[in-house]
Design a protein around this motif. Structure first.
Motif, PDB file in Angstrom:
ATOM      1  N   GLY A  79       0.814  -1.211  -0.040  1.00 43.38           N
ATOM      2  CA  GLY A  79       0.317  -0.150  -0.316  1.00 43.38           C
ATOM      3  C   GLY A  79       1.204   1.452  -0.172  1.00 43.38           C
ATOM      4  N   TYR A  80       0.218   2.467   0.379  1.00 49.87           N
ATOM      5  CA  TYR A  80       0.848   3.371   0.906  1.00 49.87           C
ATOM      6  C   TYR A  80       1.423   3.819   2.320  1.00 49.87           C
ATOM      7  N   LYS A  81       2.501   3.402   2.683  1.00 46.44           N
ATOM      8  CA  LYS A  81       2.968   4.360   4.193  1.00 46.44           C
ATOM      9  C   LYS A  81       2.564   6.050   4.591  1.00 46.44           C
ATOM     10  N   ALA A  82       1.734   5.736   5.712  1.00 47.08           N
ATOM     11  CA  ALA A  82       1.109   6.704   6.359  1.00 47.08           C
ATOM     12  C   ALA A  82       0.451   6.329   7.397  1.00 47.08           C
ATOM     13  N   GLU A  83       0.418   7.508   7.957  1.00 47.78           N
ATOM     14  CA  GLU A  83       0.098   7.846   9.877  1.00 47.78           C
ATOM     15  C   GLU A  83      -1.169   6.964   9.642  1.00 47.78           C
ATOM     16  N   PRO A  84      -2.032   6.315  10.517  1.00 45.57           N
ATOM     17  CA  PRO A  84      -3.483   6.098  10.662  1.00 45.57           C
ATOM     18  C   PRO A  84      -4.047   7.324  11.630  1.00 45.57           C
ATOM     19  N   GLU A  85      -5.391   7.197  11.085  1.00 43.92           N
ATOM     20  CA  GLU A  85      -6.426   8.279  11.669  1.00 43.92           C
ATOM     21  C   GLU A  85      -7.055   7.480  12.666  1.00 43.92           C
ATOM     22  N   GLN A  86      -7.523   6.574  12.211  1.00 44.70           N
ATOM     23  CA  GLN A  86      -8.119   5.804  13.534  1.00 44.70           C
ATOM     24  C   GLN A  86      -7.599   5.638  14.568  1.00 44.70           C
ATOM     25  N   ALA A  87      -7.869   5.943  15.590  1.00 46.93           N
ATOM     26  CA  ALA A  87      -7.224   5.414  17.254  1.00 46.93           C
ATOM     27  C   ALA A  87      -7.603   4.128  17.179  1.00 46.93           C
ATOM     28  N   THR A  88      -7.771   2.572  17.097  1.00 51.65           N
ATOM     29  CA  THR A  88      -7.963   1.961  17.328  1.00 51.65           C
ATOM     30  C   THR A  88      -7.703   0.764  15.018  1.00 51.65           C
ATOM     31  N   CYS A  89      -7.696  -0.156  15.277  1.00 51.89           N
ATOM     32  CA  CYS A  89      -7.339  -1.536  14.657  1.00 51.89           C
ATOM     33  C   CYS A  89      -8.997  -2.101  14.026  1.00 51.89           C
ATOM     34  N   ASN A  90     -10.496  -1.496  13.347  1.00 54.71           N
ATOM     35  CA  ASN A  90     -11.471  -1.794  14.402  1.00 54.71           C
ATOM     36  C   ASN A  90     -12.111  -3.672  13.333  1.00 54.71           C
ATOM     37  N   VAL A  91     -12.684  -3.292  13.527  1.00 51.05           N
ATOM     38  CA  VAL A  91     -13.778  -4.227  13.376  1.00 51.05           C
ATOM     39  C   VAL A  91     -15.754  -3.692  12.555  1.00 51.05           C
ATOM     40  N   TYR A  92     -15.662  -3.762  10.930  1.00 51.13           N
ATOM     41  CA  TYR A  92     -17.067  -3.048  10.850  1.00 51.13           C
ATOM     42  C   TYR A  92     -17.969  -3.844  10.451  1.00 51.13           C
ATOM     43  N   ARG A  93     -19.383  -3.594  10.476  1.00 52.84           N
ATOM     44  CA  ARG A  93     -19.830  -3.422   9.900  1.00 52.84           C
ATOM     45  C   ARG A  93     -20.933  -2.626   9.207  1.00 52.84           C
ATOM     46  N   LEU A  94     -21.878  -2.862   7.585  1.00 50.57           N
ATOM     47  CA  LEU A  94     -21.803  -1.932   6.866  1.00 50.57           C
ATOM     48  C   LEU A  94     -23.496  -2.424   5.895  1.00 50.57           C
ATOM     49  N   ASP A  95     -24.034  -1.372   6.737  1.00 51.34           N
ATOM     50  CA  ASP A  95     -25.575  -2.031   5.609  1.00 51.34           C
ATOM     51  C   ASP A  95     -25.723  -1.261   4.309  1.00 51.34           C
ATOM     52  N   PRO A  96     -25.272  -1.780   3.623  1.00 59.44           N
ATOM     53  CA  PRO A  96     -25.062  -1.376   2.070  1.00 59.44           C
ATOM     54  C   PRO A  96     -26.470  -0.707   1.878  1.00 59.44           C
ATOM     55  N   ALA A  97     -27.699  -0.481   2.096  1.00 55.42           N
ATOM     56  CA  ALA A  97     -29.382  -0.212   1.915  1.00 55.42           C
ATOM     57  C   ALA A  97     -29.478   1.398   2.459  1.00 55.42           C
TER      58      ALA A  97
END
Length: 304
Positions: A146-164
């Motif tokens: 990928g491309y080296k960068a500083e994380p913007e999220q405070a944690t490494c999360n698991v997400y649920r997306l409702d596509p609707a």
């Protein structure tokens, strides 16, 4: 590899899950880091990622391998939704995308609460069409995947997306590096790997088990199983609920209770697996530079 050397049996139940005479077939061997296998039954082919080479490949049942997408934006994990569309995790663009039937790409998620995601890694789709994915920081650690960068999220999360609705929700935030994930056959449980041991020996190399509530939230999260060689990366579930996980020495098979039943030994470090073939009884294995496959006596769960 001959069949006599690929199985390591830890429990008699394992003998009924594998075909003793089946060999481990090496189907392709020109990747830098192979990942994200997903089976397309309607096209009779497998799509998989070659992350550092920034491409996606197609393996057809006639044995040919071709380039599916030459500029993949460092795609890692892949799956299909219930409409048959390809869902992919892009490390480079730090987003979750869907490939439409006409080939166009729709961005499903690239930020949470106004801040960019880390680097979506692996993804599964539930029968209610919700999309669940992990977001470790591997893709922004260097310029290799990928491309080296500083994380913007405070944690490494698991997400649920409702596509609707487009609503993105954090369902777990207490992982070091959340990685592979899969639902049990009845979708009452969600299993999630933590591979943070790759960069911090104080973290365990394990898969955790969560109970899935009707509202899409998770409870529990206890350790289910540990890989004794290497790390659990991607994994899938068979029709009776057994877990087939990547590991340092091959594919480890665990019962739904977390007992190690046996191993399929692979010459290269395994990154991910998926069930495919016309009867879903062929286990496709991405391992470092190669794509392998072996015929099984079990088959993949419907949502795997």
């Amino acid at each position: 590899m001959s069949n006599s050397s690929i199985y390591e049996i830890h429990d008699p139940r394992f003998r009924h899950l594998v075909v003793g005479s089946a060999a481990l077939d090496q189907l392709y061997s020109d990747c830098r880091w192979a990942e994200g296998p997903v089976w397309f039954a309607d096209l009779n082919c497998l799509i998989f990622s070659d992350i550092p080479n920034e491409r996606m490949l197609r393996y057809s049942q006639d044995g040919e391998v071709s380039v599916f997408r030459p500029r993949s934006d460092f795609t890692n994990g892949n799956t299909r939704d219930n409409q048959g569309r390809l869902i992919s995790c892009q490390h480079g663009a730090r987003r979750l995308v869907r490939t439409e039937i006409d080939g166009t790409i729709t961005v499903l998620a690239d930020s949470y609460q106004g801040m960019r995601l880390n680097s979506p890694n692996d993804v599964v789709v539930k029968s209610d069409d919700t999309i669940w994915f992990t977001d470790p920081s591997y893709g922004i650690m260097s310029n290799y995947e990928g491309y080296k960068a500083e994380p913007e999220q405070a944690t490494c999360n698991v997400y649920r997306l409702d596509p609707a609705s487009g609503k993105l929700t954090v369902v777990a935030s207490d992982f070091g590096q959340p990685n592979g994930l899969a639902f049990s056959p009845d979708e009452s449980k969600l299993y999630i790997a933590d591979s943070a041991h790759s960069h911090d020996p104080n973290w365990p190399a394990h898969i955790r088990s969560f109970d899935v509530r009707a509202d899409g939230t998770l409870t529990g999260g206890d350790e289910l199983c540990v890989t004794d060689k290497g790390l659990p990366d991607g994994f899938r579930i068979d029709s009776t609920g057994n877990i087939w996980s990547s590991a340092g020495d091959g594919v480890h098979c665990f019962s739904p209770e977390g007992e190690l039943l046996g191993k399929i030994l692979v010459p290269q470090t395994v990154s991910n697996v998926t069930f495919g073939g016309p009867r879903r009884n062929r286990l496709f294995i991405t391992a470092t530079k190669s794509l392998y496959a072996v015929y099984m006596a079990t088959s993949g769960a419907k949502f795997c």
